[in-house]
Scaffold this active site. Structure first.
Site, short mmCIF file in Angstrom:
data_model
loop_
_atom_site.label_atom_id
_atom_site.label_comp_id
_atom_site.label_asym_id
_atom_site.label_seq_id
_atom_site.Cartn_x
_atom_site.Cartn_y
_atom_site.Cartn_z
N LYS A 54 0.84 -1.21 0.00
CA LYS A 54 0.00 0.00 0.00
C LYS A 54 0.87 1.25 0.00
O LYS A 54 0.63 2.18 -0.77
CB LYS A 54 -0.91 0.01 1.24
CG LYS A 54 -2.11 -0.91 1.12
CD LYS A 54 -2.82 -1.10 2.47
CE LYS A 54 -3.89 -2.19 2.33
NZ LYS A 54 -4.45 -2.63 3.61
N GLN A 98 -5.08 -1.35 9.54
CA GLN A 98 -5.02 -2.70 8.97
C GLN A 98 -5.68 -3.71 9.92
O GLN A 98 -5.40 -3.73 11.12
CB GLN A 98 -3.56 -3.08 8.71
CG GLN A 98 -3.35 -4.42 8.02
CD GLN A 98 -3.88 -4.46 6.58
OE1 GLN A 98 -3.92 -3.44 5.89
NE2 GLN A 98 -4.27 -5.63 6.14
N ASP A 121 -11.50 2.99 4.02
CA ASP A 121 -11.95 1.59 3.98
C ASP A 121 -13.47 1.50 3.88
O ASP A 121 -14.01 0.43 3.54
CB ASP A 121 -11.53 0.87 5.27
CG ASP A 121 -10.32 -0.02 5.09
OD1 ASP A 121 -10.14 -0.55 3.98
OD2 ASP A 121 -9.57 -0.18 6.06
N1 GUN Z 1 -7.38 -6.69 6.04
C1 GUN Z 1 -7.74 -7.44 4.96
N2 GUN Z 1 -8.44 -6.68 4.08
C2 GUN Z 1 -8.50 -5.45 4.60
C3 GUN Z 1 -9.07 -4.23 4.13
O1 GUN Z 1 -9.68 -4.14 3.07
N3 GUN Z 1 -8.90 -3.16 4.95
C4 GUN Z 1 -8.25 -3.24 6.15
N4 GUN Z 1 -8.17 -2.15 6.89
N5 GUN Z 1 -7.71 -4.35 6.59
C5 GUN Z 1 -7.84 -5.46 5.82
#
Ligand code: GUN
Length: 296
Positions: A54, A98, A121
């Site tokens: 990311k 996350q 998100d």
């Molecule tokens: N962990 C797995 N997928 C995601 C996501 O789309 N967002 C976040 N914040 N954590 C994740």
């Protein structure tokens, strides 16, 4: 095998290029650099890989990346204090915590502490409610990526039967809301659905997000259907670790009209949509025109 392969890797590259182009114009015309803060608590190796990726892609499209790595034993108060600082930071337009968080931390509490306008998100309860009532919101990245690929492949989705297999807050439920928003007739099915194969065979659009490796076989697919495979499962086969989806690719591709592969399908779209959401959040915060085609 007659199905068209929907190339998520190529599509994601196009989305990133669109984001990069818009970011360059924001800088040039307004002196604004969109910023994304990613918070990682603990040392889960899979999460560390995602977070690195990311950060790298954020910088590649010209945005500012702020990474906050906290030890696994971080207290809730400490994490909430960091989120409060990020909420107040004018250089941060998007915040992502996350998941999963270590078990001593209350994920709902933490997610709902994020300013909804910075919740890239789309997990904050306000954004969930806005999406559910058809109002402008931040949309979860993975379902947004699926929607973009479906629109690109099919044009209008109006009137089509869509079956979403999986009822998670991250994918299944928001995916169903988005398909409803595009006037599909939507069924949310799951691992306990009676005669799941028959339900799935009614689908013009079949989204598999159930988290079970290769559970959806060709028997579940209506001839000509578009199959979107959200699953990412690591399995051992012939003594090797292999990445497979929730769909058994070969048998499903023999029946489907189009299908996303794993890897190279939905996966790359998720981060591309995170970047798109960060750009959208920045434009909204500044009262500027939003990028076209990158929101629901
Ligand atoms: N962990 C797995 N997928 C995601 C996501 O789309 N967002 C976040 N914040 N954590 C994740």
């Amino acid at each position: 095998m007659g199905a068209t392969i929907i190339d998520g890797k190529a599509f994601a590259a196009k989305v990133r290029a669109q984001v990069a182009d818009h970011v360059a114009r924001l800088k040039l015309e307004h002196g604004i650099t969109p910023g994304l803060a990613v918070v990682l608590v603990g040392e889960d190796p899979a999460s560390e890989v995602y977070v690195r990726s990311k950060g790298k892609q954020t910088v590649e499209v010209g945005m500012a990346s702020f990474e906050h790595k906290l030890p696994a034993l971080t207290t809730e108060a400490h994490l909430l204090a960091l989120i409060a600082r990020l909420n107040a930071d004018p250089e941060v337009h998007g915040i992502l915590v996350q998941l999963p968080l270590p078990s001593h931390l209350n994920s709902d509490l933490v997610i709902n502490a994020i300013d909804p306008a910075k919740d890239v998100d789309g997990f904050h309860i306000s954004n969930v409610g806005l999406l559910g009532t058809g109002q402008k919101s931040m949309v979860p990245c993975t379902p947004l990526g699926c929607l973009m690929m479906l629109r690109d492949h099919l044009g209008s989705l109006s009137g089509l039967n869509a079956v979403v297999v999986g009822r998670s807050n991250i994918v299944g439920k928001p995916m169903a809301q988005l398909l409803l928003g595009d006037s599909c007739t939507v069924t949310i099915a799951h691992s306990r659905t009676k005669d799941l194969a028959a339900v799935c065979r009614g689908a013009d659009i079949l989204v598999a997000a159930v988290g079970r490796p290769e559970m959806i076989t060709g028997d579940y697919v209506k001839p000509g259907a578009v199959v979107i495979d959200v699953g990412i499962n690591r399995i051992e086969r012939d003594g090797k670790t292999k990445l497979v989806g929730d769909v058994e690719f070969a048998s499903a591709a023999a029946v489907a009209g189009a299908i996303t592969p794993v890897p190279g399908g939905v996966g790359p779209m998720t981060i591309a949509c995170l970047l798109a959401n960060t750009l959208t959040a920045c434009c909204r915060a500044k009262g500027l025109a939003e990028p076209q085609g990158l929101t629901a």
